[in-house]
Design an enzyme around this catalytic site. Structure first.
Site, short mmCIF file in Angstrom:
data_model
loop_
_atom_site.label_atom_id
_atom_site.label_comp_id
_atom_site.label_asym_id
_atom_site.label_seq_id
_atom_site.Cartn_x
_atom_site.Cartn_y
_atom_site.Cartn_z
N LYS A 164 94.84 75.28 82.74
CA LYS A 164 95.27 75.63 81.38
C LYS A 164 95.11 74.41 80.49
CE LYS A 164 99.34 77.68 79.06
NZ LYS A 164 100.71 78.19 79.32
N SER A 212 104.89 82.76 81.00
CA SER A 212 103.48 82.51 80.68
C SER A 212 102.56 82.48 81.89
CB SER A 212 103.35 81.19 79.91
OG SER A 212 104.01 81.29 78.68
N SER A 261 101.23 82.76 77.92
CA SER A 261 100.28 81.94 77.20
C SER A 261 99.14 81.41 78.07
CB SER A 261 101.01 80.75 76.57
OG SER A 261 101.60 79.92 77.56
#
Length: 518
Positions: free
Chosen positions: A118, A218, A194
């Site tokens: 990420k 997330s 996310s």
């Protein structure tokens, strides 16, 4: 494509593709393979076996993944899951091939395994943006703890996954730095956030392993939406040093993979004490030498599993009821119709906003000063000012959240200190009471809801696919228990995974003949 900006992309609507369940075999995928190796749905074990047998080299493997990225990332369905790709990936692969030959295969446990991080996890060789155009340059001076751990174990960090800007929600999978990530199963549906970018990349077979970060859900949301396995670990199991923070009280980084086994292998690499993250001190003496030794098909035999009905609805009930039946067939005693009390359900609304928003306002500046001193922005106020400029293209919902945070107080304020102490303690007490009163080993629920339980408690949440809901949307189940119970949760998820075989492969990113890349 390394580090370049992308324009915002509008989600395509009206495209609905069925999820197709297939076993992870060459014949099921229907792709040709040089000397028997199939790239799609490959695992750490299948790749390493191919290396050992001489069917595959690291260079060929990386060429295969780069070919898939070229075909499906910015072309074809244009998943747009990555903000950057390692420009020296082929050179890294060539060097690892030489090392493999020189050391006669005696290499690291993740030798040549491609990883997507990420894009809030620092890497010294690629941008770390947090989804914001303010941090496209300069590069971080050094790797995060997680990035270094992967490299030390022989992995190749192939790219950085798109994310909700600053992990703040808004439009799931959208950021000013990366544009809009799409769901490889259905372009009209959300990839969730996310950590939607790295999850979409793994679902589309752009790499083998990925890491997301989870503050309020997330990791759980993207894993559920992308038909993956994964884990939000116990807070303190994995160092957050070198990760752009949201909330020190709630942040946890963990694996998002296609199999439970590969998630266990990721934990072998990233779990451990790191003086740069004081929270990891509590993990000392609680990390096994090898998480994979707990992966047994009979792990559910004799276990007592409680079903939380708060989170079961009309859409996911058939999937959940089938999962319960399968767990009973595997020898578990399932205690059904349990509920989390309303007082516990209300905790997120009471405590999460003040804690997370107050911490982000302060911790962002501390991260920038410590890890990114050369950045153009130095503080939360700088980020808000830059993001407010015309044409910046931040999601309006995220801008509103930044504005709200600007009005929060300091981390020394009494109301914040009380919330940071009370919220987690109350959630832990609520979960502990259900577990203890019913003599349970774990609680289970649909992954699509209930993320506040692990977020507030700091307890581990183990995720595994259960199939689809009545709307045809990917759906999974989540096991939660007390702190540092990752070994047994991995075992439960593995046993269920082997029975259910529910992983789905996206039709939008089909196999590419190996003759194209080998």
């Amino acid at each position: 494509m390394n580090g370049r900006r992308r324009t915002t992309r509008t989600i395509v609507t009206g495209v609905v593709l069925a999820l197709v369940a297939v076993p992870a075999t060459a014949s099921a995928h229907g792709s040709g393979s040089a000397r028997g190796f199939v790239l799609e749905e490959a695992t750490v074990a299948s790749i390493h076996q191919a290396f050992k047998s001489g069917k595959l080299t690291c260079s060929q493997l990386i060429d295969g993944y780069l070919t898939r990225i070229l075909a499906y990332e910015n072309q074809g369905p244009a998943i747009n899951s990555l903000i950057s790709v390692a420009v020296d990936a082929k050179a890294q692969a060539k060097a690892l091939d030489a090392k493999y030959k020189r050391q006669h295969g005696r290499v690291g446990p993740l030798h040549c395994i491609p990883v997507i991080l990420k894009d809030n996890i620092d890497t010294k060789d690629m941008p770390t943006t947090g989804g914001s155009k303010t941090l496209i340059t300069p590069l971080p001076a050094k790797d995060s703890y997680i990035a270094k751990a992967f490299r030390d174990d022989g992995a190749i960090i192939l790219g950085k996954g798109n994310m909700d800007e600053w992990a703040h929600g808004g439009r799931a999978g959208y950021s000013s730095a990366g544009g809009q990530t799409l769901n490889p199963y259905d372009l009209s549906r959300s990839p969730a956030g996310s950590s939607g970018g790295p999850a979409a990349a793994i679902a589309a077979n752009f790499a083998v392993l990925s890491i997301g970060s989870d503050t309020g859900g997330s990791i759980r949301g993207p894993v559920n939406a992308e038909s993956l396995a994964g884990m939000r670990p116990t807070l303190g199991l994995v160092s957050r040093a070198g990760i752009i923070p949201f909330s020190s009280t709630f942040d946890s980084a963990g694996p998002m993979t296609r199999t439970v086994t590969d998630s266990a292998l990721v934990l072998n690499t990233i779990a451990g004490y790191d003086p740069a993250d004081p929270a990891t001190k509590q993990s000392q003496g609680k990390i096994p030498s090898d998480y994979t030794k707990y992966l047994k098909k009979d792990s559910l035999k004799g276990a007592r599993i409680g079903v939380l009905r708060n989170y079961v609805n009309a859409a996911n009930a058939p999937m959940m009821d089938a999962a319960i039946q399968q767990m009973r067939q595997l020898g578990a005693t399932v205690v059904d119709n349990l509920v989390l009390p309303q007082a516990a359900l209300d905790l997120r609304g009471q405590y999460y906003p003040i804690v997370s928003e107050t911490e982000f306002k302060t911790l962002l500046g501390e991260y920038l000063a410590t890890y990114r001193p050369g950045a153009a922005v130095k503080s939360h106020a700088d980020v808000l000012a830059a993001s407010s400029q015309p044409g910046f293209n931040m999601a309006p919902e995220v801008l509103v959240r930044l504005q709200t945070e600007a009005g929060r107080g300091a981390m020394t304020d009494a109301d914040y200190l009380l919330a940071a102490q009370e919220g987690p303690a109350k959630m832990r007490a609520a979960i502990d009471k259900i577990l203890d009163d019913n003599h349970l080993d774990a609680l289970v629920r649909p992954t699509s809801a209930g993320s506040d339980m692990a977020a507030l408690s700091g307890y581990p949440d183990m995720l595994v696919q259960g199939g689809v809901d009545t709307n045809g949307i990917s759906a999974g189940i989540a096991f939660i228990s007390k702190a540092f119970t990752e070994p047994k949760l991995l075992g439960y998820a593995y046993a269920y995974e082997q029975k259910a075989n529910a992983r789905k492969v996206p039709a939008l990113t089909p196999p590419i003949p190996s003759s194209w890349w080998m």
